[in-house]
Enzyme design. Sequence first.
Site, PDB file in Angstrom:
ATOM      1  N   HIS A 203      -3.229   1.521  22.796  1.00 29.23           N
ATOM      2  CA  HIS A 203      -3.447   0.132  23.228  1.00 29.23           C
ATOM      3  C   HIS A 203      -3.787  -0.021  24.714  1.00 29.23           C
ATOM      4  CE1 HIS A 203       0.633   0.331  24.819  1.00 29.23           C
ATOM      5  NE2 HIS A 203       0.296  -0.687  25.582  1.00 29.23           N
TER       6      HIS A 203
HETATM    7  C1  UD1 Z   1       0.907  -5.393  27.589  1.00 24.70           C
HETATM    8  C2  UD1 Z   1       1.265  -4.812  28.945  1.00 24.70           C
HETATM    9  C3  UD1 Z   1       1.558  -3.322  28.812  1.00 24.70           C
HETATM   10  C4  UD1 Z   1       2.519  -3.032  27.673  1.00 24.70           C
HETATM   11  C5  UD1 Z   1       2.021  -3.694  26.399  1.00 24.70           C
HETATM   12  C6  UD1 Z   1       2.949  -3.477  25.236  1.00 24.70           C
HETATM   13  C7  UD1 Z   1       0.213  -5.934  30.873  1.00 24.70           C
HETATM   14  C8  UD1 Z   1      -0.863  -5.850  31.878  1.00 24.70           C
HETATM   15  N1  UD1 Z   1       0.187  -4.988  29.907  1.00 24.70           N
HETATM   16  O1  UD1 Z   1      -0.347  -4.834  27.203  1.00 24.70           O
HETATM   17  O2  UD1 Z   1       2.109  -2.854  30.022  1.00 24.70           O
HETATM   18  O3  UD1 Z   1       2.615  -1.624  27.476  1.00 24.70           O
HETATM   19  O4  UD1 Z   1       1.882  -5.088  26.630  1.00 24.70           O
HETATM   20  O5  UD1 Z   1       2.335  -3.871  24.019  1.00 24.70           O
HETATM   21  O6  UD1 Z   1       1.043  -6.806  30.942  1.00 24.70           O
HETATM   22  N2  UD1 Z   1      -2.832  -9.919  21.623  1.00 24.70           N
HETATM   23  C9  UD1 Z   1      -2.706 -10.539  20.394  1.00 24.70           C
HETATM   24  N3  UD1 Z   1      -1.474 -10.889  19.964  1.00 24.70           N
HETATM   25  C10 UD1 Z   1      -0.364 -10.668  20.687  1.00 24.70           C
HETATM   26  C11 UD1 Z   1      -0.496 -10.037  21.950  1.00 24.70           C
HETATM   27  C12 UD1 Z   1      -1.721  -9.663  22.407  1.00 24.70           C
HETATM   28  O7  UD1 Z   1      -3.680 -10.769  19.693  1.00 24.70           O
HETATM   29  O8  UD1 Z   1       0.735 -11.002  20.235  1.00 24.70           O
HETATM   30  C13 UD1 Z   1      -4.176  -9.483  22.076  1.00 24.70           C
HETATM   31  C14 UD1 Z   1      -4.891 -10.514  22.877  1.00 24.70           C
HETATM   32  O9  UD1 Z   1      -6.250 -10.442  22.545  1.00 24.70           O
HETATM   33  C15 UD1 Z   1      -4.695 -10.041  24.311  1.00 24.70           C
HETATM   34  C16 UD1 Z   1      -4.693  -8.542  24.137  1.00 24.70           C
HETATM   35  O10 UD1 Z   1      -4.051  -8.338  22.867  1.00 24.70           O
HETATM   36  O11 UD1 Z   1      -5.657 -10.504  25.155  1.00 24.70           O
HETATM   37  C17 UD1 Z   1      -3.950  -7.791  25.191  1.00 24.70           C
HETATM   38  O12 UD1 Z   1      -2.667  -8.344  25.359  1.00 24.70           O
HETATM   39  P1  UD1 Z   1      -1.976  -8.315  26.810  1.00 24.70           P
HETATM   40  O13 UD1 Z   1      -0.708  -9.028  26.741  1.00 24.70           O
HETATM   41  O14 UD1 Z   1      -2.953  -8.687  27.838  1.00 24.70           O
HETATM   42  O15 UD1 Z   1      -1.742  -6.790  27.085  1.00 24.70           O
HETATM   43  P2  UD1 Z   1      -1.262  -5.618  26.165  1.00 24.70           P
HETATM   44  O16 UD1 Z   1      -2.420  -4.738  25.890  1.00 24.70           O
HETATM   45  O17 UD1 Z   1      -0.460  -6.046  25.007  1.00 24.70           O
END
Ligand code: UD1
Length: 357
Positions: A203
Amino acid sequence: MKIVTVVGARPQFIKAAPFSEVFRKENREILVHTGQHYDANMSDVFFQELSIPKPDYHLEVGSGSHGKQTGRMLEKIEEILLSERPDGLLVYGDTNSTLAGALAASKLHIPVFHVEAGLRSYNKQMPEEQNRILTDHISDLLLCPTQTAVDNLAKEGIVEQVINTGDIMYDAVLRNLDIAQHKDNKEILVGLEKGQYYLATIHRAENTDIPEKLRTIFTALEQLGKRVILPIHPRTRKIIGEFGIRTNNVILIEPVSYLPMLNLIANALMVITDSGGLQKEAYFLKVPCTTLRDQTEWIETLENNWNVLSAIDEEEIIRIVGRQLTCLEHPQPQLFGNGQAAKLICQAIVKGGKVNE
Ligand code: UD1
């Protein structure tokens, strides 16, 4: 004592559970969920399964660019801190929720307690590395999971109010392993024989956001001799859809909650991941790990080859996974504390940075 705790992403829910239970016995905790992770299987399921208290505030910030996501959180957390006036603010790890919480409190001169302080990959391109460095430098109490983390902070001149508490994720594994292995929690393993599959997760932005890198990872995983079970993060699912990556040997499943994940790890032949938490969980459960990154913050797991890093290169991934299969049964020093981190963190916060006094 009254503190505000900010959580928002999956690994923070896992760390919050053991701490909240200990801290709330004699103190008051106001829980803020930023909504960074909002899908039910990335959030609600952890609250139910780990009996984490219901958040007092839910900010529902959702997805967005880093600036937008962090900025929305900052504004809302500031309002909460102004009305709650806590004695301190607690944050976990390295996400945008961590930085937003720490920054809001620091500007209001509210003491910041950082759990999982001192981690470094020394790769400033990673958003997590930016979040860690900034959070550590505005924290008032730095609660480190390992001696390496303490030493990393010393290199940056941070030596006051730094404590090695051990790793709270180790507490979580010790608390939950028996429960996970109870038959009601083993459904996810149906059809999977112990040691007959690889467990993979991907991820990190550095792997998902460059099409060729992600394609290389999947091409390598497709060629491993045994099936690969991959609970897929929504970020990765979206991107493999956009890139048209198809899988056959790799079985994509929905993200799983904590207890089934512990079972999946414990029964896997090997873990293949770019997650920080999973590298350690594999180590705690004595399962070899291949990490699909150029660096790791958890260098202790590399000792005795329990964990080996692989560059994102098809041949190298296949070679390292193959070599890792021969590395079982190596000694494992206890470098992540003794599973009492929640208690030590709680003591340190209540006593203003002193433990065992
Ligand atoms: C985040 C953290 C990372 C952690 C990870 C655990 C930051 C910069 N990164 O990364 O350190 O290891 O969480 O999972 O804070 N999305 C969904 N549903 C959700 C959550 C996310 O669809 O419930 C999708 C969205 O399109 C979002 C993308 O995933 O834009 C990324 O989510 P984001 O919270 O930005 O970062 P993670 O990759 O989850």
